[in-house]
Structure formats: C-alpha cells, structure tokens
Scaffold this motif. Structure first.
Motif: not given
Length: 847
Positions: A712-717, A725-730, A733-738
């Motif tokens: 579920p974590l990798i599904r809607h990134f 917006d993980l691929l934008g300004e956030d 959080v994207l780094g923590r998710l990875v």
C-alpha cells in the motif's frame, strides 16, 4: 627595453654595444683564438700523452674567467661566445676510464671538470644535459656526467645560469635559448630520473632539487636588487617563467616553501624588494598563474604577507582576478579556513581591491542560495562557500553593505527558503547558522532571523568567522579597567572592608544565610489513578478532561497492550486512530516517545488491520507531514519488532496477579538460586567458559503481514493530492518513504513475498533514480542493497535478471559522478553486493 624592474636612477648600461666594437677592432686576435682552439681540439681528440693534454687544457683555461694568467677580455668573450660549447663537447667525447688515468692523482679529471664548473654556466649546463640525454644506457660516461652535474648544482652554478638570463636582451635567438634552458632547468628531475633509473642520485630527486632551485632563485633576486641599487637594469622574466613552470609541474610546496618565508622577511621593510616581488609574479605567464597563486595563497601566513608579495596583481591581471575571486572561491573547495581568511583579507586590505570583495560577497550569496547549487554540490563545498561568505561579511563595513542591502537581502531570503526546504539536516542547519549571522550584518536595524539549533564545533567555527577583527584597546583604558572593578568586588584595604554606598545592598542579602532544603528525593503526588484496561485508556484519551488521568492513561497504555493483547485487538484500529490524531495538551515529558511506543505496540499486537489502516491514512487528505512521517516510523519499528528472532513470549491473558499469589512468585527465585549455587559449587567442569545460549528460534512473524506494510505504501506515490505531492515539494517525506521501503525490504528476508517486494521496489527505484534530492537518492541506493540482501540469489537471477542488468551501469555512474559523498559510498557497496552475487552463482573456472 626588456621586461624587468627599473631603478629610480637612470642606469648607465654598459656592455650592450661592447661586443660589436670588439668584433670590429680585434679581428687578428679572433683569428688567433680560433687557431688556438682548433689546434687544441685536434690535440685533445687524438693525443694520448698526459703531459701534452695537460698543457693544452692549461692553454685553453686561460680563456676562462678567474684563471691565474687570463687572456684579454676580448679573447675571453670570443672564446665564450664561439668556441666554449665545442670544447666542452670534445671533452665529453674523450671521457673514458683510460683517458682520465693518463695523469696521476686525478689531475686530468680535476682540470677536465673545471671547464664545466668555471666557464659560462648556461652553456656548461646545456652541454651536461645534452651529454646525459645522449649517453647510451648505463655507462661510465653517463654516471660521470651525472656526478659532475650534481657538483654543478651544489656549487651554486644554477644561480649563475638564471642570473645570466636576467641581464640579456630579448632577441629571437635569445628567446629560443631561454625556452631550451627553461625546459631543462624545470624538467631536470624528470630527465635524470628517466636516464639513471635506479642509479639516480639524491640531488636529482624532486623533493631535493626544487628546494635547491628556490635557494638559487633567492640568490638571483638578491643580485637583481643589488644591481638595481647600483643603477643597472635587470629583468626577472626568466625567473618568473621558471617559478611558474615549477608550479605547473606541481612543485609549489617545495619551491614556495623556500621563497615565501624569505620574501616575507625581506619585503617587510624594503619597498624595493616589494617591487621586485610584484614584478616577479606579474611576469608569470597566464598558463601558470593559477598554479602559482594557489601555492602562494596556501604558503602565505596571512593577508598582510599576501598583500606584500602580490601588490595589486588582481587589478592588473585578468587571469589573476579570475583565479582569486572566482576559481578559488567557487570552483574549488580543498583549501582550509585560514587560506580563505588570507585571500579575502588580502582583497580587503586595499581600497582599490575592496570592490572585488563586495562583488565576491554578492556572488557567494547567490551561489549559497541557488537551488541548483544546493541540490548538486557536495556538503563540504557548501560549508566552504558558507565560510567564505561569513568572512566577507566580517571584513565589510556597514556603509559598504548599505549600498546593496536590498539585493543582498533578496538573495539571502531566497537561499534561506531553499535550504530550509532541503531534506538533509546538515543543509538545513547550515542555512540556519548562516542566515542568522548574515541577516544581522546585512540589515542591523531590522529584526534578525533566529533559529534554534544545537551548538557544535561547526557552528562555533562559523560564528567565529563572522566576528569582525578585534580592535585593540588603548593602553590608558587597559590600565584603568582593573581600578574600576575593585569597588564592585568589595576588596579590602589593610584587612578592613571598604564601606559600600548607602542603599546599594541593604535589602538584597536578607535571605542569603538560609540553607535551601534538599528536595531532590521528592516525588510529585498524582491524584489520578492509572487505568487498568485498554478501553479505559481509549476513553481517557478521547473524552477525559482530567489531564492527570489523561497523562496516566498515555503512560500506562503500552504496558496494557502488551499484557492484554486480546483486549487490544478488539479496539486496535480505533486505538491506532486515536493515537495517530493525539495531540499534546499538557507538557508531558517524552510525549512523542510514549505515543510512538504505544502505536508500535498496537501494530505488533494486531499487525494486518492496523497496518492496513495506517498505510491507507498515509495518502489520505487532511494529514500533516509530521503525521505521515510518524506513520512511516511506526511501520518500520513494528516490522523490526515482528521480524526479530526470539521475541519475548506473549503475556498471559489474565489480569494482574492476586495478592495471594504474590509471595510464592517472589520467593520462588530465591530458593531456586540457592539450589543452583549448590549444584554449581559441587560440579566439576572441564571448561571454565560460561555457557552461551543463542536466541530462541522461531518463525518470522513479519512473513505473513509484510505485504500489508509494503505494497500500500508503494502504490500511490505518483498521485499528487491537494496538500501532499511526493514528486513535488514534499521531497522530505519521499525520502523517508524510500528509506522505509528499503527497511521493510530488508526485514522481509527469506519471506515468501520477498521476491514480489523486490521486483516492485526495483521498479520504484528505477522510476526515481535521477531524483535531484540527495536524501532521496541515498534511500534509493539503500533500497537496492536491501533487495540484494533479502531476496535469495537464485531467485534474483531467475525472476529479476533485467532489473539487475539495468541497475549495474546506473550504480557505476552514481559511484563515479554523484556529487553527494554518501551516495557514492552506497553505490559502491551495492556494486560490491552485485559482484558477490555473481561470484556466488558463477564460481571462477579452475585453471
């Protein structure tokens, strides 16, 4: 007029037209010299009589300066200009063991060597180098010539070579001679090393030769200064070329280590020496200017020394200005902080150079706040630029900053935003330190930027750089300061206390004699009672207005979940929701830790539904970034606990023990310890090692629920939300998710779902492999290593061959070119794991 340093007096140049006059007036003498040399060369090349050779060499030696019975000056000049090189080549051609033994006691060898050591130095040096380079392999002649060259250097003849070039005219033929000499002088260690190989002499090693060359340059500079004081013109162009070429060869440390300390002392009290130094560096070719300046900046002990050695070179040479204000500050970052202080202090010492300092500050501030620079430059370079920026601010006055205040503030605020948005804590912290200092210096009348950060060595160093140079107090103030402090300390005069002014301390010390009561062992009394059941905790956390009961419920919740897992499972999702939205309403010590541990306990107790709920809330609306990162932290900690081998067994489902059962439970360990002690004392053991038991084996509880955590974590990134917006300004959080996905992959080692997780994670990594944020790239590289460690090797090659094949060149490129050092290290580790995987499955073929 040749390039050089001219004296203040108009010199009487002698000797420039004299050779032409001698040529026209002394034709018979020239013919006599030519005939004498021709006969001598014939005798030297054919005779085997020692006495005849001795008389012939003695006759030729008359034409050398310093002989006992010298020839006329015109004859000496003609011999040196037309015949000396030919005589030397003849002597080299005759060199052999038998030829030197024609006279006893080494007389012939001494006379033979005197022509090289006492004749014109430039021609002797060139013939020596020519004979060494032309010698065929290891031989007697090669070693003799090398030893003679070593004597040539130790006798100080290299200074004579360079001094002769400082008094010559720049004619076309002379320029060709200078180029040849320049190549031979600077390249001597390389030429001799190639020819002598293992038989090389100590004098020709670079670490010995270039300090000697520095000593010889100092001797020539002293001669130049003496000539200028005597009214003669001299040129330092050849010395500048030698110095520049030696620095280009990478020998700044050796040669400048000799020159700079000497010139520092000599230029301190002599304007003439300063002018000579300025001319010396000005005449260095542009191609060697960078190597010379970088060496000088490192060797100089301070900005005042650098100013005496360089003068206003940055204003006269575009190349020097580029190196000093651009390349050293922006394109390189290997220099230490004292070097930066010397360089920027040099720019600040003269009013004509201060505009360059102001321009450097503007460009440093723009670079410091550039999003591209923050993203693509390594952290050491960012610290380097920050140090240079603060040093500039320390040297500039308020009036100089006031003229460009608006521009500097705009660059500063843009840079603060860029750095605070970074996902790397070191970058954010660097932005806080620099912004706090810079805002105070650029706009002292406005409100300064203040940040909270822990002080360490880096912060103290940066703050010290921003402090302006201390101004020495006057002697009168220094002497008066102790007298001012004497009455305040209540000093005594002759054992009698001095009276204090009336009203100063009459009401201040009334309670000072009371001893404070020791309250270190006191405990705070709690009126509320901790809940005994999980449901009571939920109720207290959601609806209670009694803050003591609320705090007690929060502190007791983790223990209740562990002791009563069945009761916790009944309200697990509701409890997770309450804890996720829980806010600190009072000043509870360790609130974040209590909430996190309780959430982890809930996930461990009921993994599947709680993990499903948390992962669904990660991409939901109306959550803060802090809550989303809390979800990732909780999932990682819970997965770590579930995958830990030998976890403690679950507590029994019953409640707290009854009072009747407590004595037996407390007394049982006592008698058991007594029995164990008796057995140990009466047992004979052959080994004194204490028994070691490993952790109890058990199934990996994370095996059955890993999919609920991971997929579920990798599904809607890649689906942006209104506030997320993980691929934008956030990107934080994207780094923590990875990093979380990589940790979950590592904890799923040897599970049935590991292959599917590894495939999905590699696809995720491949999508983001060129991300601009270093923190995200570190997580991606860690995730690759997690896949290689968690998925069995056979399954990797069977199910993921294409992914591994694509990952290898990407990892190699990151290991070589990524600006972040940690990314390069992680890429190398991943490549090593790939190599180990290949060696495991494809063993090397036996010979």
């Amino acid at each position: 007029m040749p390039q050089g340093v001219r004296s203040d007096r108009t010199p009487v140049v002698q000797g420039l037209q004299a050779p032409a006059l001698l040529t026209s007036r002394m034709d018979p003498a020239q013919s006599a010299v030519t005939l004498t040399v021709r006969e001598a060369l014939h005798t030297l090349s054919s005779s085997e009589d020692g006495g005849c050779l001795l008389s012939t060499l003695g006759a030729l030696r008359r034409y050398l300066s310093g002989a006992e019975n010298p020839a006329l000056p015109g004859e000496q000049e003609e011999f040196a200009r037309m015949h000396f090189s030919a005589v030397l080549r003849c002597l080299v051609g005759r060199l052999s063991p038998g030829w030197l033994e024609l006279l006893p006691d080494g007389q012939l060898e001494d006379l033979w060597a005197s022509f090289f050591l006492e004749g014109p130095a430039d021609q002797a040096f060139l013939v020596l180098m020519e004979s060494i380079e032309g010698a065929a392999g290891p031989s007697f002649r090669l070693m003799k010539m090398a030893q003679l060259l070593a004597r040539f250097l130790s006798a100080g003849r290299m200074a004579a070579v360079m001094e002769g070039q400082s008094r010559q005219l720049t004619e076309p033929a002379f320029r060709l001679l200078q180029e040849t000499l320049l190549t031979k002088v600077v390249g001597l260690p390389d030429h001799l090393g190639n020819r002598l190989q293992r038989e090389n002499l100590e004098a020709f090693l670079p670490q010995n030769y270039f300090p000697l060359l520095g000593e010889e340059i100092m001797r020539v500079l002293q001669a130049v200064v003496d000539s200028l004081r005597g009214g003669w013109d001299c040129s330092v162009s050849f010395l500048s070329q030698v110095l520049g070429k030696a620095c280009v060869h990478g020998r700044q440390k050796e040669i400048l280590g000799v020159l700079v300390p000497r010139l520092t002392v000599l230029t301190q009290g002599s304007c003439l020496w300063r002018r000579v130094c300025w001319r010396l560096v000005e005449c260095v070719p542009d191609r060697a200017m960078e190597a010379l300046l970088t060496g000088l900046v490192e060797a100089a002990s301070g900005p005042d020394v650098l100013s005496r050695l360089l003068g206003n070179l940055v204003l006269k040479s575009k190349k020097a200005q580029f190196v000093m204000t651009r390349k050293i500050l922006f394109l390189q970052y290997r220099y230490s902080t004292p070097v930066l202080q010397s360089l920027l202090g040099y720019l600040a010492m003269d009013s004509q150079r201060r505009p360059l300092l102001r321009q450097a500050l503007k460009e440093l501030l723009e670079t410091w706040g550039s999003p591209s620079a923050v993203r693509h430059t390594p952290l050491p370079q960012q610290r380097y630029v920050s140090s240079a920026l603060l040093i500039c601010l320390a040297h500039l006055q308020d009036a100089e900053l006031r003229d460009s205040r608006d521009e500097l503030l705009a660059s500063l605020m843009a840079g603060v935003k860029t750095r605070l948005d970074s996902s790397l804590p070191a970058v954010r912290r660097l932005g806080m330190i620099v912004a706090g200092v810079a805002s105070t210096r650029i706009h002292p009348d406005g409100p300064p930027l203040r940040f909270q950060y822990e002080e360490d060595e880096l912060s103290r160093e940066l703050l010290a750089l921003a402090a302006p140079p201390p101004v020495a107090d006057s002697p009168s103030e220094a002497e008066a300061s102790p007298a001012v402090e004497t009455p305040d300390r209540g000093s005594t005069d002759g054992g009698v206390p001095q009276a204090q002014p009336e009203g100063l301390g009459s009401d201040l010390d009334s309670d000072d004699e009371l001893v404070p009561y020791d309250m270190s062992g006191d405990q705070e009394l709690k009126s509320g009672k901790a809940p005994a059941y999980v449901r009571d905790c939920v109720e207290a956390l959601t609806s209670s207005e009694d803050w003591e009961r609320w705090e007690a419920a929060l502190r007791a919740l983790e223990g209740l979940i562990v002791r009563s897992p069945a009761a916790a499972r009944e309200v697990s999702v509701e409890l997770a929701k309450v804890l996720l939205h829980l806010e600190e309403k009072t000043s509870v010590v360790g609130f974040e830790g209590l909430r996190q541990r309780a959430l982890v306990a809930v996930v461990v107790t009921d993994p599947a539904p709680v993990a499903e709920y948390l992962t669904s809330q990660f991409y939901a609306l109306n959550f803060s970034l802090r809550q989303r990162m809390d979800i990732l932290d909780v999932l990682t900690l819970a997965a770590q606990e579930l995958s830990r081998p030998g976890r403690l067994p679950k507590a029994p489902q019953c409640g707290s023990p009854s009072p009747a059962s407590q004595p037996s439970s407390t007394q049982a360990p006592a008698w058991r310890a007594v029995v164990q002690e008796r057995i140990r004392s009466k047992t004979r053991r052959f080994s004194q090692r204490s028994p070691r038991w490993g952790p109890d084996a058990g199934p990996n509880e994370f095996n059955l629920v890993a999919g609920y955590f991971f997929f579920p974590l990798i599904r809607h990134f890649d689906r942006p939300l209104v506030t997320f917006d993980l691929l934008g300004e956030d990107q934080l959080v994207l780094g923590r998710l990875v990093h979380t996905l990589g940790a979950l992959m590592y904890l799923a080692v040897n599970t049935t779902v590991a292959v599917a997780m590894g495939k999905a994670l590699l696809e995720f990594v491949w999508t983001l492999r060129f991300h601009g944020d270093a923190y995200v790239r570190r997580g991606l590289l860690s995730a690759v290593s997690s896949v290689l460690l968690s998925v069995p090797a056979e399954r990797l090659l069977a199910d993921l061959p294409d992914e591994l094949l694509e990952a290898r060149p990407w990892l190699a490129d990151v290991a070589e070119q990524d600006p972040d050092e940690d990314c390069r290290v992680l890429a190398v580790k991943a490549l090593l794991l790939l190599e180990k995987l290949r060696d495991t499955l494809v063993p090397p073929s036996s010979p």
